[in-house]
Design a protein around this motif. Structure first.
Motif, PDB file in Angstrom:
ATOM      1  N   CYS A 131     -27.281  55.864  32.127  1.00  0.00           N
ATOM      2  CA  CYS A 131     -27.485  56.581  30.866  1.00  0.00           C
ATOM      3  C   CYS A 131     -28.943  56.627  30.425  1.00  0.00           C
ATOM      4  O   CYS A 131     -29.357  57.578  29.764  1.00  0.00           O
ATOM      5  CB  CYS A 131     -26.672  55.909  29.756  1.00  0.00           C
ATOM      6  SG  CYS A 131     -25.116  55.189  30.289  1.00  0.00           S
ATOM      7  N   CYS A 134     -31.385  59.679  30.358  1.00  0.00           N
ATOM      8  CA  CYS A 134     -31.291  60.686  29.304  1.00  0.00           C
ATOM      9  C   CYS A 134     -31.444  60.070  27.918  1.00  0.00           C
ATOM     10  O   CYS A 134     -32.203  60.552  27.092  1.00  0.00           O
ATOM     11  CB  CYS A 134     -29.944  61.403  29.374  1.00  0.00           C
ATOM     12  SG  CYS A 134     -29.812  62.505  30.785  1.00  0.00           S
ATOM     13  N   HIS A 135     -30.667  59.009  27.645  1.00  0.00           N
ATOM     14  CA  HIS A 135     -30.619  58.490  26.268  1.00  0.00           C
ATOM     15  C   HIS A 135     -31.736  57.501  25.965  1.00  0.00           C
ATOM     16  O   HIS A 135     -31.915  57.135  24.804  1.00  0.00           O
ATOM     17  CB  HIS A 135     -29.251  57.851  25.994  1.00  0.00           C
ATOM     18  CG  HIS A 135     -28.145  58.866  25.917  1.00  0.00           C
ATOM     19  ND1 HIS A 135     -27.962  59.697  24.847  1.00  0.00           N
ATOM     20  CD2 HIS A 135     -27.182  59.198  26.805  1.00  0.00           C
ATOM     21  CE1 HIS A 135     -26.918  60.502  25.065  1.00  0.00           C
ATOM     22  NE2 HIS A 135     -26.439  60.217  26.257  1.00  0.00           N
ATOM     23  N   THR A 164     -22.829  58.653  15.461  1.00  0.00           N
ATOM     24  CA  THR A 164     -22.403  57.843  16.602  1.00  0.00           C
ATOM     25  C   THR A 164     -22.003  56.441  16.146  1.00  0.00           C
ATOM     26  O   THR A 164     -21.008  55.890  16.612  1.00  0.00           O
ATOM     27  CB  THR A 164     -23.538  57.761  17.645  1.00  0.00           C
ATOM     28  OG1 THR A 164     -24.028  59.072  17.888  1.00  0.00           O
ATOM     29  CG2 THR A 164     -23.042  57.155  18.939  1.00  0.00           C
ATOM     30  N   MET A 197     -24.283  66.164  30.026  1.00  0.00           N
ATOM     31  CA  MET A 197     -23.857  64.787  30.305  1.00  0.00           C
ATOM     32  C   MET A 197     -22.659  64.797  31.260  1.00  0.00           C
ATOM     33  O   MET A 197     -21.701  65.530  31.055  1.00  0.00           O
ATOM     34  CB  MET A 197     -23.478  64.091  28.989  1.00  0.00           C
ATOM     35  CG  MET A 197     -22.926  62.702  29.211  1.00  0.00           C
ATOM     36  SD  MET A 197     -22.943  61.741  27.705  1.00  0.00           S
ATOM     37  CE  MET A 197     -21.669  60.554  28.076  1.00  0.00           C
TER      38      MET A 197
HETATM   39  C1  HEC Z   1     -27.933  64.087  32.006  1.00  0.00           C
HETATM   40  C2  HEC Z   1     -28.187  63.471  30.747  1.00  0.00           C
HETATM   41  C3  HEC Z   1     -27.189  62.487  30.187  1.00  0.00           C
HETATM   42  C4  HEC Z   1     -26.707  61.345  30.771  1.00  0.00           C
HETATM   43  C5  HEC Z   1     -27.027  60.793  32.148  1.00  0.00           C
HETATM   44  C6  HEC Z   1     -25.869  60.712  29.801  1.00  0.00           C
HETATM   45  N1  HEC Z   1     -25.808  61.474  28.685  1.00  0.00           N
HETATM   46 FE1  HEC Z   1     -24.785  61.032  26.979  1.00  0.00          FE
HETATM   47  N2  HEC Z   1     -25.282  62.818  26.214  1.00  0.00           N
HETATM   48  C7  HEC Z   1     -26.127  63.730  26.797  1.00  0.00           C
HETATM   49  C8  HEC Z   1     -26.204  64.918  25.948  1.00  0.00           C
HETATM   50  C9  HEC Z   1     -27.017  66.147  26.241  1.00  0.00           C
HETATM   51  C10 HEC Z   1     -25.377  64.675  24.838  1.00  0.00           C
HETATM   52  C11 HEC Z   1     -25.122  65.622  23.652  1.00  0.00           C
HETATM   53  C12 HEC Z   1     -24.108  66.673  24.018  1.00  0.00           C
HETATM   54  C13 HEC Z   1     -22.707  66.190  23.988  1.00  0.00           C
HETATM   55  O1  HEC Z   1     -22.332  65.400  23.081  1.00  0.00           O
HETATM   56  O2  HEC Z   1     -21.939  66.574  24.884  1.00  0.00           O
HETATM   57  C14 HEC Z   1     -24.803  63.359  25.041  1.00  0.00           C
HETATM   58  C15 HEC Z   1     -23.923  62.730  24.161  1.00  0.00           C
HETATM   59  C16 HEC Z   1     -23.494  61.433  24.244  1.00  0.00           C
HETATM   60  C17 HEC Z   1     -22.667  60.746  23.283  1.00  0.00           C
HETATM   61  C18 HEC Z   1     -22.092  61.349  22.029  1.00  0.00           C
HETATM   62  C19 HEC Z   1     -22.908  60.953  20.851  1.00  0.00           C
HETATM   63  C20 HEC Z   1     -22.374  61.539  19.553  1.00  0.00           C
HETATM   64  O3  HEC Z   1     -22.112  60.764  18.653  1.00  0.00           O
HETATM   65  O4  HEC Z   1     -22.251  62.769  19.499  1.00  0.00           O
HETATM   66  C21 HEC Z   1     -22.490  59.471  23.718  1.00  0.00           C
HETATM   67  C22 HEC Z   1     -21.718  58.344  23.038  1.00  0.00           C
HETATM   68  C23 HEC Z   1     -23.206  59.362  24.972  1.00  0.00           C
HETATM   69  N3  HEC Z   1     -23.807  60.559  25.269  1.00  0.00           N
HETATM   70  C24 HEC Z   1     -23.278  58.198  25.724  1.00  0.00           C
HETATM   71  C25 HEC Z   1     -23.727  58.194  27.035  1.00  0.00           C
HETATM   72  C26 HEC Z   1     -23.580  57.069  27.917  1.00  0.00           C
HETATM   73  C27 HEC Z   1     -22.990  55.734  27.512  1.00  0.00           C
HETATM   74  C28 HEC Z   1     -24.071  57.446  29.113  1.00  0.00           C
HETATM   75  C29 HEC Z   1     -24.058  56.662  30.398  1.00  0.00           C
HETATM   76  C30 HEC Z   1     -22.800  56.161  30.845  1.00  0.00           C
HETATM   77  C31 HEC Z   1     -24.585  58.793  28.981  1.00  0.00           C
HETATM   78  N4  HEC Z   1     -24.346  59.210  27.697  1.00  0.00           N
HETATM   79  C32 HEC Z   1     -25.218  59.500  30.008  1.00  0.00           C
HETATM   80  C33 HEC Z   1     -26.819  63.590  27.971  1.00  0.00           C
HETATM   81  C34 HEC Z   1     -26.591  62.564  28.871  1.00  0.00           C
END
Ligand code: HEC
Length: 223
Positions: A131, A134-135, A164, A197
């Motif tokens: 994660c 990206c995050h 969140t 994601m």
């Molecule tokens: C390629 C980039 C990418 C990766 C890798 C990624 N994310 Fe995300 N994540 C995003 C994006 C862009 C969004 C916003 C769009 C959506 O909510 O679909 C998001 C949204 C989220 C949200 C929702 C937050 C909210 O309150 O709306 C969570 C929780 C989250 N990610 C956790 C994770 C976790 C934990 C991992 C690893 C296991 C992870 N992400 C890996 C790009 C990524």
């Protein structure tokens, strides 16, 4: 007597070694010739450099039952690459011994059972691998992927945001499994995810996702 016998023996050895070397280089020469000008049938092991040079591989019987194969690129080696047939696939309809994962169709369904809980230390290392890119290390949605890169898709969410933090553990688990809040919403409505994601239900086990949720909760807290 002894003195004269010793050189004889070593002479013999030397000459037999020389003969072996000669044979070996002749063989290598033939093989190279077969590879360059002759025809070589990789299925039967027949090498044919035109009359009268005709021989059948394997050329080195002591290497076992495999025909010595001539190939010009490692790519054509006679081994199976990963994911290539024949693979031993589980019988159709098999489920993991832990049971198949229930596919929920709404956020309410995800919240119907108490959260499973996980190990936040394991979760952190899983977060760093899956994660962080990206995050970001600070969970602020500003991971290395954002640097010097015209990212013209949905931006990685700031996981410290109130929205969140207010999410239940089950919500977080659902978002991680379904590819973010947006990705999950699209899946619920029967459409393919448009979120950048990944859907981690395809990549991480249930327990690994719970470990990550535990790490998120410990780090972002709950308002
Ligand atoms: C390629 C980039 C990418 C990766 C890798 C990624 N994310 Fe995300 N994540 C995003 C994006 C862009 C969004 C916003 C769009 C959506 O909510 O679909 C998001 C949204 C989220 C949200 C929702 C937050 C909210 O309150 O709306 C969570 C929780 C989250 N990610 C956790 C994770 C976790 C934990 C991992 C690893 C296991 C992870 N992400 C890996 C790009 C990524």
């Amino acid at each position: 007597m002894f003195v004269s016998a010793t050189p004889d023996v070593s002479m013999n050895r030397r000459s037999s070694r020389t003969t072996l070397k000669l044979w070996a280089s002749a063989l290598v020469g033939l093989l190279l010739l077969a590879a360059s000008v002759g025809c070589y049938d990789s299925a039967t092991g027949d090498a044919n450099i035109g009359d009268p040079i005709n021989f059948k591989l394997p050329a080195f019987p002591e290497t076992g039952s495999n025909a010595v194969q001539l190939f010009t690129e490692m790519h054509y080696q006679p081994s199976y690459r990963s994911q290539e047939e024949p693979r031993r696939l589980p019988p159709e309809g098999s489920v993991p011994i832990t049971g198949a994962e229930v596919v929920y169709t709404s956020l309410a369904d995800y919240n119907a059972n108490p959260p499973k809980g996980g190990d936040s230390t394991l979760g952190q290392s899983l977060y760093n691998i899956n994660c962080l890119v990206c995050h970001g290390a600070a969970l602020d949605g500003n991971g290395p992927i954002m640097m010097g890169f015209n990212y013209n898709s949905a931006l990685p969410a700031d996981l410290r945001a109130d929205g969140t933090r207010r999410s239940s553990d089950n919500d977080l688990y659902a978002y991680v499994s379904g590819g973010g809040r947006m990705g999950l919403a699209l899946r619920f409505s029967g459409r393919a995810t448009q979120s950048p994601m990944p859907e981690f239900r395809r990549l991480l086990t249930e327990q690994e996702r719970w470990d990550i949720v535990s790490y998120l909760r410990v780090t972002i807290g709950q308002p």
